[in-house]
Motif scaffolding. Structure first.
Motif, short mmCIF file in Angstrom:
data_model
loop_
_atom_site.label_atom_id
_atom_site.label_comp_id
_atom_site.label_asym_id
_atom_site.label_seq_id
_atom_site.Cartn_x
_atom_site.Cartn_y
_atom_site.Cartn_z
N PRO A 1 42.07 -22.81 -23.48
CA PRO A 1 41.79 -24.10 -24.12
C PRO A 1 42.90 -24.54 -25.07
CG PRO A 1 40.41 -22.38 -25.09
CD PRO A 1 41.19 -21.73 -23.98
N ALA A 2 42.81 -25.80 -25.49
CA ALA A 2 43.75 -26.32 -26.49
C ALA A 2 43.67 -25.45 -27.75
CB ALA A 2 43.39 -27.77 -26.81
N ARG A 3 44.71 -25.53 -28.56
CA ARG A 3 44.81 -24.76 -29.82
C ARG A 3 44.84 -23.27 -29.55
NH1 ARG A 3 46.20 -28.72 -32.36
NH2 ARG A 3 45.06 -30.60 -31.97
N THR A 4 45.47 -22.88 -28.44
CA THR A 4 45.59 -21.47 -28.07
C THR A 4 47.04 -21.20 -27.66
OG1 THR A 4 43.35 -21.57 -27.17
CG2 THR A 4 44.67 -19.66 -26.55
N ASN A 5 47.66 -20.22 -28.31
CA ASN A 5 48.99 -19.75 -27.88
C ASN A 5 48.88 -19.11 -26.52
OD1 ASN A 5 51.37 -19.80 -29.44
ND2 ASN A 5 50.29 -18.65 -31.04
N LEU A 6 49.84 -19.32 -25.64
CA LEU A 6 49.80 -18.64 -24.34
C LEU A 6 51.19 -18.09 -24.04
CD1 LEU A 6 48.38 -17.93 -21.68
CD2 LEU A 6 48.96 -20.22 -20.85
N VAL A 7 51.26 -16.79 -23.80
CA VAL A 7 52.52 -16.14 -23.43
C VAL A 7 52.32 -15.48 -22.07
CG1 VAL A 7 54.25 -14.43 -24.09
CG2 VAL A 7 52.99 -15.65 -25.87
N LEU A 8 53.28 -15.69 -21.17
CA LEU A 8 53.19 -15.14 -19.82
C LEU A 8 54.39 -14.24 -19.57
CD1 LEU A 8 52.36 -18.52 -18.01
CD2 LEU A 8 50.73 -16.75 -18.74
N HIS A 9 54.12 -13.06 -19.01
CA HIS A 9 55.20 -12.16 -18.58
C HIS A 9 55.00 -11.88 -17.09
CE1 HIS A 9 56.32 -11.39 -22.70
NE2 HIS A 9 55.11 -10.97 -23.00
N GLY A 10 56.11 -11.73 -16.37
CA GLY A 10 55.99 -11.40 -14.96
C GLY A 10 57.13 -10.54 -14.51
N PRO B 1 35.92 -25.63 -23.95
CA PRO B 1 35.61 -24.62 -22.92
C PRO B 1 36.29 -23.30 -23.25
CG PRO B 1 37.05 -26.35 -22.05
CD PRO B 1 36.68 -26.76 -23.43
N PRO B 2 35.68 -22.19 -22.84
CA PRO B 2 36.24 -20.88 -23.18
C PRO B 2 37.39 -20.48 -22.26
CG PRO B 2 34.25 -20.62 -21.87
CD PRO B 2 34.43 -22.10 -22.07
N VAL B 3 38.17 -19.49 -22.71
CA VAL B 3 39.15 -18.86 -21.82
C VAL B 3 38.39 -18.35 -20.59
CG1 VAL B 3 40.71 -16.90 -21.53
CG2 VAL B 3 40.68 -18.15 -23.70
N GLN C 1 37.22 -24.33 -2.55
CA GLN C 1 36.91 -23.34 -3.59
C GLN C 1 37.11 -24.00 -4.95
OE1 GLN C 1 39.88 -20.63 -1.72
NE2 GLN C 1 38.53 -19.06 -2.59
N THR C 2 36.13 -23.89 -5.78
CA THR C 2 36.18 -24.46 -7.13
C THR C 2 36.40 -23.30 -8.08
OG1 THR C 2 34.62 -26.12 -6.36
CG2 THR C 2 34.88 -25.93 -8.72
N LEU C 3 37.62 -23.19 -8.64
CA LEU C 3 37.96 -21.98 -9.38
C LEU C 3 37.28 -21.93 -10.75
CD1 LEU C 3 41.75 -21.52 -8.48
CD2 LEU C 3 39.73 -20.81 -7.20
N LEU C 4 37.27 -23.06 -11.46
CA LEU C 4 36.69 -23.05 -12.81
C LEU C 4 35.20 -23.40 -12.73
CD1 LEU C 4 39.53 -24.80 -14.85
CD2 LEU C 4 39.06 -22.35 -14.61
N PRO C 5 34.41 -22.92 -13.69
CA PRO C 5 32.98 -23.24 -13.67
C PRO C 5 32.75 -24.75 -13.73
CG PRO C 5 33.51 -21.62 -15.39
CD PRO C 5 34.81 -22.10 -14.84
N ILE C 6 31.70 -25.21 -13.04
CA ILE C 6 31.34 -26.62 -13.12
C ILE C 6 30.48 -26.79 -14.37
CG2 ILE C 6 30.17 -28.54 -11.96
CD1 ILE C 6 32.53 -27.60 -10.39
N HIS C 7 31.13 -27.17 -15.46
CA HIS C 7 30.42 -27.36 -16.73
C HIS C 7 31.11 -28.51 -17.45
CE1 HIS C 7 28.88 -26.83 -20.73
NE2 HIS C 7 28.04 -25.92 -20.28
N THR C 8 30.32 -29.38 -18.07
CA THR C 8 30.91 -30.59 -18.66
C THR C 8 31.79 -30.30 -19.87
OG1 THR C 8 28.81 -30.93 -19.79
CG2 THR C 8 29.21 -32.23 -17.80
N HIS C 9 31.78 -29.04 -20.40
CA HIS C 9 32.77 -28.71 -21.43
C HIS C 9 34.18 -28.89 -20.90
CE1 HIS C 9 29.97 -25.79 -23.82
NE2 HIS C 9 29.48 -26.99 -23.70
N PHE C 10 34.35 -28.56 -19.61
CA PHE C 10 35.69 -28.65 -19.01
C PHE C 10 36.00 -30.12 -18.70
CE2 PHE C 10 34.67 -24.24 -18.06
CZ PHE C 10 35.89 -23.60 -18.24
N ASP C 11 37.23 -30.53 -19.00
CA ASP C 11 37.65 -31.89 -18.62
C ASP C 11 38.61 -31.84 -17.43
OD1 ASP C 11 39.95 -30.89 -19.76
OD2 ASP C 11 40.36 -32.67 -20.99
#
Ligand SMILES: NC(=O)N[C@H](N)C(=O)O
Length: 241
Positions: A96-105, A127-129, A151-161
């Protein structure tokens, strides 16, 4: 010189032959291609991240943007304020917004990130992580068509935009009608090939291509060739205009 890339006012096809990487603060050992962005009129950004060096790093600072990513080729390790997860091929993650995200690969790991400003509903929790793997997400026939499956990857919930989905078509299967809707799309062809109608134009598309469809862009797809065609796409949902 020829390219299949075509950038129009309300849609775009971006073929990989035109990719030029960008560099960002605190990123290292990666090639980052900003495929779609507000600079072209889109509300979202779609960023292709290809890791090139061991412990390559991509970094999205904590701000009003939320992120939804899909790993085409792992492994990828994602770290955010409060958690971490390892993602293999087919892995997906929403932060979600206001969350730092770091990716390593690892070298060769590759993912697509959809990044947008979160449309908050005052008084409603963000919405939660959320994470998982597409291999564990059931596919449903699209409007009754067994040969075009969603396939719908994220939950169908109105929290998600936003939603991130994977559409898989058997050769010859099509979208049943020319869709015209308020939802914007950012799209990545994962495999196979087809014909995409965008507004009044018809494009041959294949794995690696990206598409932007602005709200109300009339759109239709037909899978061609010998293999199933599959695409990952983003759409904005659940908010009154
Ligand atoms: N172009 C598309 O595949 N659109 C989807 N049917 C959708 O709007 O979800």
């Amino acid at each position: 010189m020829h390219t299949r890339t075509s950038v129009q006012a309300r849609h775009a096809l971006i073929a990989p032959d035109g990719h030029v990487p960008s560099d960002f603060p605190h990123w290292s050992g990666v090639k980052a291609h900003v495929i779609l962005s507000p600079a072209m009129g889109a509300a979202i950004s779609q960023i292709l991240v290809i890791f090139e060096e061991p412990r390559g790093t991509a970094f999205f600072p904590e701000d009003e943007h939320e992120h939804a990513l899909y790993v085409e080729k792992g492994p990828v390790r994602a770290e955010w304020s409060g958690g971490t997860v390892g993602l293999a091929d087919g892995g997906y993650l929403f932060t979600p917004a206001r969350t730092n995200l770091v990716l390593h690969g690892d070298p060769g790991s590759r993912l697509t990130v959809f990044r947008k400003v979160f449309a908050e509903i005052p008084g409603t929790p963000a919405p939660p992580v959320t994470h998982g793997n597409a291999a564990d997400v059931p596919d449903e026939p699209f409007l009754g068509n067994e040969r075009a499956r969603l396939q719908t990857l994220l939950p169908i919930h109105t929290h998600f935009d936003l939603a991130i989905n994977i559409f898989t078509y058997q050769p010859g299967a099509t979208l049943p009608f020319v869709e015209t809707h308020i939802m914007e799309h950012g799209l990545l062809m994962l495999s196979g090939q087809g014909i995409y109608r965008l507004e009044d134009r018809y494009y041959h598309v294949e794995a690696g291509d990206a598409i932007w469809m602005a709200p109300y862009c009339p759109q239709w797809f037909a899978a061609i060739g010998d293999e199933p065609a599959s695409y990952l796409y983003y759409k904005d949902i659940h908010r009154l205009p």
